[in-house]
Structure formats: C-alpha cells, structure tokens
Design a protein around this motif. Structure first.
Motif, PDB file in Angstrom:
ATOM      1  N   HIS A 214       0.862  -1.187   0.000  1.00 43.52           N
ATOM      2  CA  HIS A 214       0.000   0.000   0.000  1.00 43.52           C
ATOM      3  C   HIS A 214       0.899   1.239   0.000  1.00 43.52           C
ATOM      4  O   HIS A 214       2.066   1.165   0.379  1.00 43.52           O
ATOM      5  CB  HIS A 214      -0.913   0.005   1.234  1.00 43.52           C
ATOM      6  CG  HIS A 214      -0.159  -0.042   2.529  1.00 43.52           C
ATOM      7  ND1 HIS A 214       0.336  -1.227   3.044  1.00 43.52           N
ATOM      8  CD2 HIS A 214       0.221   0.934   3.386  1.00 43.52           C
ATOM      9  CE1 HIS A 214       0.973  -0.969   4.186  1.00 43.52           C
ATOM     10  NE2 HIS A 214       0.928   0.329   4.412  1.00 43.52           N
TER      11      HIS A 214
ATOM     12  N   GLU B 207       2.517   2.118  -3.637  1.00 43.40           N
ATOM     13  CA  GLU B 207       2.492   0.666  -3.511  1.00 43.40           C
ATOM     14  C   GLU B 207       3.438   0.099  -4.559  1.00 43.40           C
ATOM     15  O   GLU B 207       3.702   0.730  -5.570  1.00 43.40           O
ATOM     16  CB  GLU B 207       1.068   0.104  -3.648  1.00 43.40           C
ATOM     17  CG  GLU B 207       0.451   0.225  -5.006  1.00 43.40           C
ATOM     18  CD  GLU B 207      -0.928  -0.439  -5.103  1.00 43.40           C
ATOM     19  OE1 GLU B 207      -1.530  -0.834  -4.099  1.00 43.40           O
ATOM     20  OE2 GLU B 207      -1.407  -0.544  -6.244  1.00 43.40           O
TER      21      GLU B 207
ATOM     22  N   THR C 133      -0.213  -9.973  -2.721  1.00 49.09           N
ATOM     23  CA  THR C 133      -1.519  -9.330  -2.586  1.00 49.09           C
ATOM     24  C   THR C 133      -1.329  -7.914  -2.062  1.00 49.09           C
ATOM     25  O   THR C 133      -0.592  -7.697  -1.098  1.00 49.09           O
ATOM     26  CB  THR C 133      -2.417 -10.133  -1.624  1.00 49.09           C
ATOM     27  OG1 THR C 133      -2.561 -11.454  -2.150  1.00 49.09           O
ATOM     28  CG2 THR C 133      -3.793  -9.504  -1.480  1.00 49.09           C
TER      29      THR C 133
ATOM     30  N   ALA D 258      -2.779  -4.281  -0.374  1.00 43.45           N
ATOM     31  CA  ALA D 258      -3.561  -4.054   0.845  1.00 43.45           C
ATOM     32  C   ALA D 258      -5.075  -4.084   0.576  1.00 43.45           C
ATOM     33  O   ALA D 258      -5.844  -4.473   1.440  1.00 43.45           O
ATOM     34  CB  ALA D 258      -3.160  -2.730   1.484  1.00 43.45           C
ATOM     35  N   ASN D 259      -5.480  -3.691  -0.623  1.00 44.96           N
ATOM     36  CA  ASN D 259      -6.918  -3.659  -0.933  1.00 44.96           C
ATOM     37  C   ASN D 259      -7.444  -5.002  -1.446  1.00 44.96           C
ATOM     38  O   ASN D 259      -8.570  -5.091  -1.918  1.00 44.96           O
ATOM     39  CB  ASN D 259      -7.225  -2.546  -1.937  1.00 44.96           C
ATOM     40  CG  ASN D 259      -6.497  -2.725  -3.253  1.00 44.96           C
ATOM     41  OD1 ASN D 259      -5.899  -3.778  -3.498  1.00 44.96           O
ATOM     42  ND2 ASN D 259      -6.534  -1.719  -4.088  1.00 44.96           N
ATOM     43  N   GLY D 260      -6.608  -6.045  -1.369  1.00 48.17           N
ATOM     44  CA  GLY D 260      -7.057  -7.381  -1.753  1.00 48.17           C
ATOM     45  C   GLY D 260      -6.771  -7.771  -3.198  1.00 48.17           C
ATOM     46  O   GLY D 260      -6.894  -8.933  -3.563  1.00 48.17           O
ATOM     47  N   ARG D 261      -6.393  -6.814  -4.039  1.00 46.23           N
ATOM     48  CA  ARG D 261      -6.035  -7.144  -5.426  1.00 46.23           C
ATOM     49  C   ARG D 261      -4.731  -7.926  -5.413  1.00 46.23           C
ATOM     50  O   ARG D 261      -3.880  -7.685  -4.578  1.00 46.23           O
ATOM     51  CB  ARG D 261      -5.850  -5.873  -6.258  1.00 46.23           C
ATOM     52  CG  ARG D 261      -7.098  -5.028  -6.383  1.00 46.23           C
ATOM     53  CD  ARG D 261      -6.799  -3.670  -7.039  1.00 46.23           C
ATOM     54  NE  ARG D 261      -5.769  -2.978  -6.275  1.00 46.23           N
ATOM     55  CZ  ARG D 261      -4.709  -2.368  -6.823  1.00 46.23           C
ATOM     56  NH1 ARG D 261      -4.529  -2.359  -8.126  1.00 46.23           N
ATOM     57  NH2 ARG D 261      -3.813  -1.771  -6.063  1.00 46.23           N
TER      58      ARG D 261
END
Length: 195
Positions: free
Chosen positions: A30, A47, A164, A166-169
């Motif tokens: 991130h 990021e 991965t 931080a936002n899950g992508r």
C-alpha cells in the motif's frame, strides 16, 4: 511457484520463491506517507515500491534475512529482481484506465510476427500482464518499448504471483504454464543494442 489455490502468507510466498532459486525482497502492499526529517516535506511512497533502502539490489535467498524482513513487514509483497539474478526478464503490458493500452501494441506485434511462445505469464491487479522470458545478456530495464509496454530486465523488478496488495487485489499466474521460454528473435531485436 505455488501450484495450489491455497493462499500462502507473504513470508511463505517469499520462502517458496527462494526454494525455486530466486532471490526476493519486500515491497509495499500500500502507499505510505513519510515526513522528510531534513526538509519537513511529505513524501508519498507508492504501492509496489521496495521497503528496503537498496531495493532489488538487496534481494537475497538467506532465510534469516527473509524471516526478519517479513517479521518487520508482515503484509509486504514479494519482489523479484529481473535479469541475471533470477534468469528471466518480463515484457510488462499495462492497461491502466485513462492510459495507454499495451495489449494493442502486443496484438499488432503478434499480427506481424506471430504469437508469442507459451511461457509463464502473471496478471497484475490493474489488468496488466507480465510475460516472462529467459534472461538474455544485454537486456536492460526500460520504459516505453511501445505505448503501455515496458521491459523489466537487468536493473528492474516485478512483483511475484501470489503477492496481494492491501486492498485485496493480487498478482496471479494467468495459466498453468510455469516454464519460461526463450524470447522470440523479433522481440530481442527491439531490446538489444545494435552492433
């Protein structure tokens, strides 16, 4: 290179690539803001940027260092230096909203030269693609090979499949192919200095 669909922790992922013989280093999952102590200026570190001061140059296979890094930065993405250290380079195809679509360039090149060989490919969280080829001495990290197309080779890095944000992508293997093929001659002609 993880074969199962069971997600590995960032440390396990780093250890997995090291077991393949590839050195790793931690990258931000991130964006972060820091205050420059000398100037008071706020610096944004995006990021995917390295967490260590020497970035890809400090990539290692030493278990103790890797355990320490991922103890300090438990959610860090796994960076892989491209070029001689890993033995591969990547054709980096971007498709950013509002930006150039590198897939257009790739379609044109394949129409002219034939399809790229079957080789390891990793999809990026933004819809881009990293196409891996065996490293060739003389290939360097460079931008703008075409609109939305860069080369990640000596002097560069990519984030590993399984990383991965931080936002899950996440970065994912596109197919089951893990073998890395030789780059086609036409691509090397674009990359290598003319003699």
């Amino acid at each position: 290179m993880p074969e199962s669909n069971i997600p590995l922790s960032p440390l396990e992922l780093a250890q997995h690539y090291v077991a393949q013989g590839w050195p790793v280093f931690p990258c931000r999952s991130h964006a972060e803001e820091h205050v420059d102590q000398a100037t008071g200026e706020i610096i944004t570190l995006g990021e995917k940027t390295p967490l260590t001061p020497n970035g890809f140059k400090g990539a290692t296979r030493f278990p103790r260092i890797i355990e320490r890094w991922w103890s300090d930065w438990q959610d860090a993405a796994v960076g892989l230096p491209t070029g001689e250290k890993t033995g591969f380079f990547a054709l980096d195809i971007d498709n950013k909203p509002g930006g150039a679509n590198g897939f257009d360039w790739l379609t044109e090149m394949e129409a002219e030269h034939g399809p790229l060989p079957d080789t390891a490919r990793v999809t990026s969280p933004n819809g881009g693609l990293h196409i891996y080829f065996k490293y060739v001495v003389g290939t360097r990290n460079r931008g703008a090979l075409g609109a939305g197309v860069d080369i990640r080779s000596e002097g560069g890095y990519v984030l590993a499949a399984g990383s991965t944000m931080a936002n899950g992508r996440s970065y994912k293997w596109e197919t089951d192919t893990r073998e890395i093929a030789d780059a086609p001659a036409w691509l090397l002609d674009l990359l290598l200095p003319k003699s």
